[in-house]
Design a protein around this motif. Sequence first.
Motif, short mmCIF file in Angstrom:
data_model
loop_
_atom_site.label_atom_id
_atom_site.label_comp_id
_atom_site.label_asym_id
_atom_site.label_seq_id
_atom_site.Cartn_x
_atom_site.Cartn_y
_atom_site.Cartn_z
N ALA A 24 0.85 -1.31 -0.13
CA ALA A 24 -0.08 0.09 0.13
C ALA A 24 0.82 1.26 -0.05
N LEU A 25 1.82 1.29 0.76
CA LEU A 25 2.89 2.24 0.58
C LEU A 25 3.41 2.76 -0.42
N ALA A 26 4.01 1.44 -1.20
CA ALA A 26 4.31 1.62 -2.57
C ALA A 26 3.47 2.11 -3.43
N ARG A 27 2.31 1.52 -3.43
CA ARG A 27 1.10 2.25 -4.44
C ARG A 27 1.21 3.71 -4.25
N ASP A 28 1.09 4.24 -2.90
CA ASP A 28 0.86 5.49 -2.57
C ASP A 28 1.97 6.21 -3.05
N ILE A 29 3.30 5.86 -3.08
CA ILE A 29 4.61 6.29 -3.45
C ILE A 29 4.49 6.52 -5.14
N ALA A 30 4.21 5.63 -5.48
CA ALA A 30 4.01 5.34 -7.00
C ALA A 30 2.98 6.45 -7.49
N LYS A 31 1.91 6.69 -6.99
CA LYS A 31 1.03 7.58 -7.36
C LYS A 31 1.49 8.88 -7.24
N ALA A 32 2.04 9.19 -6.15
CA ALA A 32 2.55 10.47 -6.00
C ALA A 32 3.70 10.96 -6.92
N LEU A 33 4.50 9.99 -7.31
CA LEU A 33 5.79 9.77 -8.24
C LEU A 33 5.00 10.16 -9.69
N ARG A 34 4.10 9.28 -9.99
CA ARG A 34 3.33 9.65 -11.26
C ARG A 34 2.87 11.08 -11.43
N ALA A 35 2.16 11.68 -10.45
CA ALA A 35 1.42 12.85 -10.43
C ALA A 35 2.70 14.06 -10.69
N SER A 36 3.92 13.75 -9.92
CA SER A 36 4.99 14.71 -10.21
C SER A 36 5.55 14.71 -11.56
N GLN A 37 5.60 13.51 -11.97
CA GLN A 37 6.07 13.24 -13.43
C GLN A 37 5.20 13.78 -14.43
N GLN A 38 3.96 13.72 -14.02
CA GLN A 38 2.85 14.28 -15.02
C GLN A 38 2.86 15.83 -15.23
N GLN A 39 2.99 16.31 -13.85
CA GLN A 39 3.47 17.97 -13.81
C GLN A 39 4.58 18.31 -14.52
N ARG A 40 5.85 17.66 -14.51
CA ARG A 40 6.93 17.97 -15.03
C ARG A 40 6.79 17.82 -16.43
N ILE A 41 6.31 17.02 -16.86
CA ILE A 41 5.85 16.66 -18.51
C ILE A 41 5.11 17.82 -18.77
N ARG A 42 4.01 18.23 -18.19
CA ARG A 42 3.14 19.17 -18.55
C ARG A 42 3.97 20.80 -18.74
N ASP A 43 4.95 20.95 -17.60
CA ASP A 43 5.74 22.05 -17.77
C ASP A 43 6.96 22.02 -18.55
N PRO A 123 15.97 14.72 -30.26
CA PRO A 123 16.76 15.14 -29.26
C PRO A 123 16.39 14.54 -27.91
N ALA A 124 17.14 14.18 -26.94
CA ALA A 124 16.78 13.71 -25.68
C ALA A 124 15.87 14.66 -24.91
N ARG A 125 14.79 14.13 -24.27
CA ARG A 125 14.15 14.75 -23.58
C ARG A 125 13.41 13.90 -22.53
N GLU A 126 14.00 14.09 -21.10
CA GLU A 126 13.83 13.03 -20.29
C GLU A 126 12.49 12.99 -19.75
N LEU A 127 11.60 12.22 -20.17
CA LEU A 127 10.26 12.26 -19.68
C LEU A 127 10.05 11.68 -18.25
N LEU A 128 10.86 10.73 -17.85
CA LEU A 128 10.65 10.03 -16.55
C LEU A 128 12.18 9.85 -16.01
N GLY A 129 12.17 10.73 -14.39
CA GLY A 129 13.55 10.54 -13.91
C GLY A 129 13.05 11.30 -12.57
N PHE A 130 14.17 10.91 -11.76
CA PHE A 130 13.95 11.60 -10.48
C PHE A 130 14.62 12.92 -10.23
#
Length: 148
Positions: A24-43, A123-130
Amino acid sequence: MNMMQLETELSGLLQRVEPAARRALARDIAKALRASQQQRIRDQLNPDGSEFAPRKPQFRAKKGKIRRQMFSKLRASKWLKVEATTNGAAVAFVGQVERIARVHQYGLRDRVSRRSRRETQYPARELLGFAAADIEVVRDQILTHLSN
């Protein structure tokens, strides 16, 4: 702090948590990371904070500019999935867009469209990353879960 330091710091505490709670913790972390990745891709930002390489000029039959942002459909939850197990969490592109995302993530050569014979170098555009903020999100999620 990087992910390795975070892992060594909190691994002992996480081993004491029940497997179902870890999942459950891993799922919550993954959801939070997905939201941050989506925001970064949007920006249109790479994980290091730099902007994506701009889109190449288009030679179009229609007049006017392209109004849609790059990767606007890729960042949808339909294509950007989370996977959680007791040992970890993952955020990844799935299905037919995985190839498109890989080409842009690493800056590979690919055909412009399915029917086209012409290949182009993207060109390289890092879609996913920390990013640094992502590590803080993970740490906060773990500490919040452990304090409850």
